[in-house]
Design a protein around this motif. Structure first.
Motif, short mmCIF file in Angstrom:
data_model
loop_
_atom_site.label_atom_id
_atom_site.label_comp_id
_atom_site.label_asym_id
_atom_site.label_seq_id
_atom_site.Cartn_x
_atom_site.Cartn_y
_atom_site.Cartn_z
N LYS A 10 -93.00 -49.93 -33.85
CA LYS A 10 -93.52 -49.30 -32.49
C LYS A 10 -93.94 -50.56 -31.56
N ILE A 11 -94.57 -51.34 -31.95
CA ILE A 11 -94.82 -52.57 -31.17
C ILE A 11 -93.63 -53.20 -30.73
N GLY A 13 -90.78 -52.02 -30.48
CA GLY A 13 -90.15 -50.98 -29.55
C GLY A 13 -90.83 -51.18 -28.32
N ASP A 14 -92.09 -51.06 -27.79
CA ASP A 14 -92.77 -51.12 -26.91
C ASP A 14 -92.58 -52.59 -25.94
N HIS A 15 -92.35 -53.70 -26.59
CA HIS A 15 -92.09 -54.78 -26.24
C HIS A 15 -90.64 -54.77 -25.49
N ARG A 16 -89.85 -54.38 -26.29
CA ARG A 16 -88.56 -54.20 -25.75
C ARG A 16 -88.31 -53.33 -24.44
N ALA A 17 -88.81 -52.23 -24.34
CA ALA A 17 -88.94 -51.34 -23.20
C ALA A 17 -89.58 -52.19 -22.17
N HIS A 18 -90.59 -53.08 -22.29
CA HIS A 18 -91.20 -53.74 -21.15
C HIS A 18 -90.22 -54.86 -20.92
#
Length: 84
Positions: A10-11, A13-18
């Motif tokens: 999840k972390i 994924g959040d970094h990738r999105a950012h």
């Protein structure tokens, strides 16, 4: 262990999105900057052409005023003093 793996994914994924969002912003900024630079360079090119035309006109007037007897010497001196 499965809970830790899920949290890490999840972390990530959040970094990738950012990162993807930031990349889009950077690409947009670069595109806008290029447009601004192109406009500025176009304006400077116009100004340089106008200045060049003015210099050519002044050169012609100066050459007309050069005394025939010292013409060669004056022209050589003028050209030598204008080296860019």
């Amino acid at each position: 262990m499965a809970g830790v793996l899920k949290k890490q994914r999840k972390i990530r994924g959040d970094h990738r999105a950012h990162v993807k969002k930031l990349l889009v912003q950077v690409e947009d900024s670069i595109a806008n900057l290029e447009a601004l630079l192109q406009d500025k360079l176009s304006q400077q090119k116009i100004i340089l052409r106008e200045k060049l035309d003015t210099l050519k006109t002044l050169d012609s007037k100066i050459l007309e005023l050069v005394d025939d007897e010292t013409e060669d010497e004056s022209i050589e001196h003028e050209v030598a003093s204008i080296r860019l």
